[in-house]
Design an enzyme around this catalytic site. Structure first.
Site, mmCIF file in Angstrom:
data_model
loop_
_atom_site.group_PDB
_atom_site.id
_atom_site.type_symbol
_atom_site.label_atom_id
_atom_site.label_comp_id
_atom_site.label_asym_id
_atom_site.label_seq_id
_atom_site.Cartn_x
_atom_site.Cartn_y
_atom_site.Cartn_z
ATOM 1 C CE LYS A 71 -4.163 -1.852 2.165
ATOM 2 N NZ LYS A 71 -5.167 -1.694 3.215
ATOM 3 C CG ASP A 107 -8.314 0.474 3.379
ATOM 4 O OD1 ASP A 107 -9.186 -0.319 2.965
ATOM 5 O OD2 ASP A 107 -7.092 0.235 3.334
HETATM 6 P P1 NAP Z 1 0.325 -4.052 9.951
HETATM 7 O O1 NAP Z 1 0.694 -2.823 9.209
HETATM 8 O O2 NAP Z 1 1.183 -5.266 9.835
HETATM 9 O O3 NAP Z 1 0.223 -3.645 11.528
HETATM 10 C C1 NAP Z 1 -0.079 -4.606 12.486
HETATM 11 C C2 NAP Z 1 -0.326 -3.927 13.830
HETATM 12 O O4 NAP Z 1 -0.848 -4.924 14.734
HETATM 13 C C3 NAP Z 1 0.917 -3.354 14.493
HETATM 14 O O5 NAP Z 1 0.526 -2.205 15.212
HETATM 15 C C4 NAP Z 1 1.340 -4.496 15.444
HETATM 16 O O6 NAP Z 1 2.057 -4.053 16.574
HETATM 17 C C5 NAP Z 1 -0.011 -4.970 15.912
HETATM 18 N N1 NAP Z 1 -0.089 -6.372 16.387
HETATM 19 C C6 NAP Z 1 0.050 -7.495 15.658
HETATM 20 N N2 NAP Z 1 -0.207 -8.589 16.427
HETATM 21 C C7 NAP Z 1 -0.516 -8.123 17.665
HETATM 22 C C8 NAP Z 1 -0.890 -8.752 18.893
HETATM 23 N N3 NAP Z 1 -0.986 -10.086 19.000
HETATM 24 N N4 NAP Z 1 -1.131 -7.961 19.967
HETATM 25 C C9 NAP Z 1 -1.043 -6.619 19.864
HETATM 26 N N5 NAP Z 1 -0.702 -5.974 18.729
HETATM 27 C C10 NAP Z 1 -0.437 -6.714 17.640
HETATM 28 O O7 NAP Z 1 -1.153 -4.547 9.551
HETATM 29 P P2 NAP Z 1 -2.377 -3.642 9.063
HETATM 30 O O8 NAP Z 1 -2.360 -3.517 7.588
HETATM 31 O O9 NAP Z 1 -2.395 -2.409 9.895
HETATM 32 O O10 NAP Z 1 -3.631 -4.584 9.426
HETATM 33 C C11 NAP Z 1 -3.998 -4.823 10.760
HETATM 34 C C12 NAP Z 1 -5.310 -5.576 10.836
HETATM 35 O O11 NAP Z 1 -6.365 -4.815 10.246
HETATM 36 C C13 NAP Z 1 -5.309 -6.913 10.084
HETATM 37 O O12 NAP Z 1 -6.009 -7.859 10.862
HETATM 38 C C14 NAP Z 1 -6.092 -6.628 8.824
HETATM 39 O O13 NAP Z 1 -6.771 -7.782 8.314
HETATM 40 C C15 NAP Z 1 -7.101 -5.617 9.340
HETATM 41 N N6 NAP Z 1 -7.614 -4.767 8.255
HETATM 42 C C16 NAP Z 1 -8.952 -4.837 7.991
HETATM 43 C C17 NAP Z 1 -9.486 -4.063 6.996
HETATM 44 C C18 NAP Z 1 -10.951 -4.154 6.706
HETATM 45 O O14 NAP Z 1 -11.375 -3.786 5.608
HETATM 46 N N7 NAP Z 1 -11.738 -4.589 7.657
HETATM 47 C C19 NAP Z 1 -8.657 -3.187 6.247
HETATM 48 C C20 NAP Z 1 -7.284 -3.128 6.548
HETATM 49 C C21 NAP Z 1 -6.779 -3.941 7.561
HETATM 50 P P3 NAP Z 1 3.663 -3.855 16.509
HETATM 51 O O15 NAP Z 1 3.883 -2.500 15.905
HETATM 52 O O16 NAP Z 1 4.060 -3.935 17.927
HETATM 53 O O17 NAP Z 1 4.205 -4.973 15.674
#
Ligand code: NAP
Length: 282
Positions: A71, A107
Site C-alpha cells: 500500500k 479504506d
Molecule cells: P500491519 O501494518 O502489519 O500492523 C499490524 C499492527 O498490529 C501493528 O501495530 C502491530 O504491533 C499490531 N499487532 C500485531 N499482532 C498483535 C498482537 N498479538 N497484539 C497486539 N498488537 C499486535 O497490519 P495492518 O495492515 O495495519 O492490518 C492490521 C489488521 O487490520 C489486520 O487484521 C487486517 O486484516 C485488518 N484490516 C482490515 C481491513 C478491513 O477492511 N476490515 C482493512 C485493513 C486492515 P507492533 O507494531 O508492535 O508490531
C-alpha cells in the site's frame, strides 16, 4: 460471465493474496450490473511492485486494489494521488485512465461509512482510543482526523511506532489532539478507556492465526462503541467481550465491503450494488 476480447480487467495486488475476498465481491458486482469486466488476484512479490505498476499500463489493466505489503510501496510509481491517500500515506485503489495511474485510499471512507452506519459512531468531537500503529491505523486516524474527532490516543505493542505516528498525524490534523499511550501501562490505559467514545482495534491481534489482544476493557466508558477491523473470525474475542459488557461492537466486514464499494464506484462510475457485494463475502 464470458471473458471476451473486450472484457476490462481489474484485480488485486498483494502478497500473499490467496485469501482475498475481493475477487468474489467485485465479480458478483460486475455480474449484477451486467458489466463486461472481470476481477482477479495477482500475487506480487515486494521486489516486483514497480514492474507490477508498469504492467498496469503495459497490459491496459483498468484498475487494481492494493493490499499488504504494497500500500505504501506502490505510491512512487503512480502519476497522481488523491487527498485521502496523501493524508493516509497509503493507496489501496488505482484507476488507469489511458496509462495515467491515480491512487486512492478507500479504506478511509469505507471505515467511516461502516462506523457511522453499522455502529452509529459520530466522529465529530469524539474521543478515540486506537489500538495499533500499522497501515490500517493510518486509515483510521485519517478518517477521524478528517471528520473532526476531538482526541485520538494511539496505543501500540511497540510504543515507538505509536509515538512516531502520533507526531506525524498531529501535524496533519492540528484540531485533533493525537498522542501515544503506553499499552503496557495499566493505569494510563484505564484512564484512556474511561475517556473513550470509540475504541478501535486496528492490530492483527485476534485475527485467525494471530494471538488474541491482551487488553482489559472493563474500564471502557459506558456507552462507548467498539470497532474491530479484524473480520476473520467474524466475531473476535474483543467484540464478544465488548458486547458482554453492554457496548455496541462490530467486526471489520463492513469496512471491507464499503472500501470495495467505493473502489467499484471510482472504476466504473456506477453505484455499487452493495447488497450483492455483502452477500458475496458473508
Ligand atoms: P500491519 O501494518 O502489519 O500492523 C499490524 C499492527 O498490529 C501493528 O501495530 C502491530 O504491533 C499490531 N499487532 C500485531 N499482532 C498483535 C498482537 N498479538 N497484539 C497486539 N498488537 C499486535 O497490519 P495492518 O495492515 O495495519 O492490518 C492490521 C489488521 O487490520 C489486520 O487484521 C487486517 O486484516 C485488518 N484490516 C482490515 C481491513 C478491513 O477492511 N476490515 C482493512 C485493513 C486492515 P507492533 O507494531 O508492535 O508490531
Amino acid at each position: 460471465m464470458q471473458v471476451k476480447a473486450t472484457t476490462k480487467i481489474y484485480g488485486i495486488f498483494g502478497h500473499p493474496v490467496g485469501h482475498s475476498l475481493s475477487p468474489l465481491m467485485h465479480n458478483s458486482a460486475f455480474a449484477a450490473l451486467g458489466l463486461d469486466c472481470v476481477y482477479t488476484a495477482f500475487d506480487v512479490r515486494p521486489d516486483d511492485i514497480g514492474k507490477a505498476a508498469d504492467a498496469i499500463r503495459a497490459l491496459g489493466i483498468s484498475g487494481v486494489n492494493v493490499t499488504i505489503p504494497h500500500k505504501q510501496a506502490i505510491m512512487p510509481y503512480l502519476d497522481g494521488i488523491s487527498p485521502d491517500a496523501r493524508h493516509t500515506g497509503a493507496v489501496n485503489t488505482i484507476k488507469n485512465e489511458n496509462g495515467m495511474l491515480t491512487g486512492y485510499n478507500t479504506d478511509v471512507g469505507g471505515f467511516m461509512r461502516d462506523a457511522r452506519e453499522g455502529l452509529g459512531v459520530s466522529p465529530e468531537g469524539a474521543g478515540v482510543l486506537l489500538l495499533g500503529a500499522g497501515g490500517a491505523a493510518r486509515a483510521v486516524i485519517s478518517a477521524f482526523g478528517m471528520n473532526g474527532a476531538k482526541r485520538i490516543a494511539i496505543a501500540n505493542r511497540t510504543y515507538d511506532k505509536a509515538e512516531k505516528l502520533a507526531e506525524e498525524f498531529a501535524r496533519l490534523f492540528p484540531g485533533t489532539a493525537i498522542y501515544p499511550v503506553d499499552s503496557g501501562d495499566d493505569s494510563a490505559m484505564t484512564k484512556e478507556l474511561g475517556l473513550t467514545d470509540v475504541l478501535v482495534n486496528s492490530t492483527s491481534g485476534g485475527m485467525e492465526g494471530s494471538p488474541d489482544l491482551e487488553i482489559n476493557i472493563e474500564a471502557l466508558r459506558e456507552g462507548a462503541a467498539v470497532y474491530d477491523l479484524v473480520y476473520k473470525p467474524r466475531e473476535t474475542k474483543l467484540v464478544k467481550e465488548a458486547k458482554a459488557l453492554g457496548h455496541d461492537a462490530v467486526g471489520g466486514l463492513g469496512m471491507l465491503l464499503y472500501q470495495g464499494a467505493l473502489s467499484f464506484e471510482i472504476w466504473t462510475g456506477e453505484n455499487a450494488p452493495v447488497d450483492v457485494m455483502r452477500k458475496a463475502i458473508s
